[in-house]
Design a protein around this motif. Sequence first.
Motif, PDB file in Angstrom:
ATOM      1  N   GLN A   1       0.833  -1.202   0.000  1.00 16.51           N
ATOM      2  CA  GLN A   1       0.000   0.000   0.000  1.00 16.51           C
ATOM      3  C   GLN A   1       0.868   1.253   0.000  1.00 16.51           C
ATOM      4  O   GLN A   1       0.572   2.217  -0.703  1.00 16.51           O
ATOM      5  N   GLU A   2       1.931   1.237   0.785  1.00 21.37           N
ATOM      6  CA  GLU A   2       2.857   2.377   0.804  1.00 21.37           C
ATOM      7  C   GLU A   2       3.520   2.552  -0.554  1.00 21.37           C
ATOM      8  O   GLU A   2       3.667   3.673  -1.045  1.00 21.37           O
ATOM      9  N   ALA A   3       3.919   1.453  -1.168  1.00 22.27           N
ATOM     10  CA  ALA A   3       4.560   1.522  -2.480  1.00 22.27           C
ATOM     11  C   ALA A   3       3.589   2.042  -3.532  1.00 22.27           C
ATOM     12  O   ALA A   3       3.952   2.860  -4.384  1.00 22.27           O
ATOM     13  N   ILE A   4       2.342   1.598  -3.473  1.00 21.48           N
ATOM     14  CA  ILE A   4       1.327   2.048  -4.425  1.00 21.48           C
ATOM     15  C   ILE A   4       1.082   3.542  -4.280  1.00 21.48           C
ATOM     16  O   ILE A   4       0.952   4.257  -5.270  1.00 21.48           O
TER      17      ILE A   4
ATOM     18  N   VAL B   1      -0.229   1.348 -12.540  1.00 22.56           N
ATOM     19  CA  VAL B   1       0.629   0.769 -11.505  1.00 22.56           C
ATOM     20  C   VAL B   1       0.847  -0.687 -11.897  1.00 22.56           C
ATOM     21  O   VAL B   1      -0.100  -1.454 -12.024  1.00 22.56           O
ATOM     22  N   VAL B   2       2.100  -1.038 -12.098  1.00 25.57           N
ATOM     23  CA  VAL B   2       2.453  -2.404 -12.467  1.00 25.57           C
ATOM     24  C   VAL B   2       3.029  -3.103 -11.245  1.00 25.57           C
ATOM     25  O   VAL B   2       3.979  -2.609 -10.635  1.00 25.57           O
TER      26      VAL B   2
ATOM     27  N   GLU C   1      -6.862  -1.086  -4.266  1.00 27.43           N
ATOM     28  CA  GLU C   1      -6.158   0.129  -3.833  1.00 27.43           C
ATOM     29  C   GLU C   1      -5.799   1.003  -5.031  1.00 27.43           C
ATOM     30  O   GLU C   1      -5.995   2.213  -5.019  1.00 27.43           O
ATOM     31  N   VAL C   2      -5.269   0.376  -6.057  1.00 28.08           N
ATOM     32  CA  VAL C   2      -4.850   1.107  -7.261  1.00 28.08           C
ATOM     33  C   VAL C   2      -6.064   1.741  -7.941  1.00 28.08           C
ATOM     34  O   VAL C   2      -6.039   2.925  -8.296  1.00 28.08           O
ATOM     35  N   LEU C   3      -7.123   0.967  -8.131  1.00 29.46           N
ATOM     36  CA  LEU C   3      -8.316   1.488  -8.796  1.00 29.46           C
ATOM     37  C   LEU C   3      -8.975   2.597  -7.979  1.00 29.46           C
ATOM     38  O   LEU C   3      -9.493   3.567  -8.544  1.00 29.46           O
TER      39      LEU C   3
ATOM     40  N   ALA D   1      -4.686   2.750 -13.336  1.00 27.63           N
ATOM     41  CA  ALA D   1      -4.865   1.437 -13.961  1.00 27.63           C
ATOM     42  C   ALA D   1      -3.952   0.435 -13.259  1.00 27.63           C
ATOM     43  O   ALA D   1      -2.944   0.804 -12.661  1.00 27.63           O
ATOM     44  N   PHE D   2      -4.287  -0.851 -13.384  1.00 23.90           N
ATOM     45  CA  PHE D   2      -3.576  -1.912 -12.676  1.00 23.90           C
ATOM     46  C   PHE D   2      -3.134  -2.991 -13.648  1.00 23.90           C
ATOM     47  O   PHE D   2      -3.896  -3.387 -14.535  1.00 23.90           O
ATOM     48  N   ALA D   3      -1.915  -3.460 -13.473  1.00 23.52           N
ATOM     49  CA  ALA D   3      -1.406  -4.579 -14.270  1.00 23.52           C
ATOM     50  C   ALA D   3      -0.448  -5.398 -13.416  1.00 23.52           C
ATOM     51  O   ALA D   3       0.140  -4.893 -12.460  1.00 23.52           O
ATOM     52  N   VAL D   4      -0.296  -6.674 -13.780  1.00 30.08           N
ATOM     53  CA  VAL D   4       0.630  -7.573 -13.095  1.00 30.08           C
ATOM     54  C   VAL D   4       1.633  -8.086 -14.114  1.00 30.08           C
ATOM     55  O   VAL D   4       1.268  -8.526 -15.200  1.00 30.08           O
ATOM     56  N   LYS D   5       2.890  -8.042 -13.748  1.00 33.53           N
ATOM     57  CA  LYS D   5       3.977  -8.474 -14.625  1.00 33.53           C
ATOM     58  C   LYS D   5       4.657  -9.690 -14.007  1.00 33.53           C
ATOM     59  O   LYS D   5       4.839  -9.749 -12.793  1.00 33.53           O
TER      60      LYS D   5
END
Length: 90
Positions: free
Chosen positions: A21-24, A32-33, A56-58, A63-67
């Motif tokens: 959450q802090e990083a976001i 946010v990836v 949290e991102v939304l 926008a949200f993505a996972v890598k």
Amino acid sequence: MVLLPGDLTHNLAAPAMLALQEAIAGEPDGTVVVDASSLINFDSSALAVLLACRREVLARGKAFAVKNLHGRLRQLAGMYGIEPLLPANA
């Protein structure tokens, strides 16, 4: 980019989520990836953390993505029907 920890199991989910959450919060506007490349030891709690990250991102209007999501974890997300909520790119 937000990096998942190497270990993300039930006992580690709550502290990991606080750190994420802090990083976001520090991420610039846009997408946010979440990078899962360092994730080695995990259980289904990792999916709960990823979904919490997504919320949290939304909520911040990003926008949200996972890598680099591990194949086993993506398969588990598919079994639970949540894979579309963890897009590889936004």
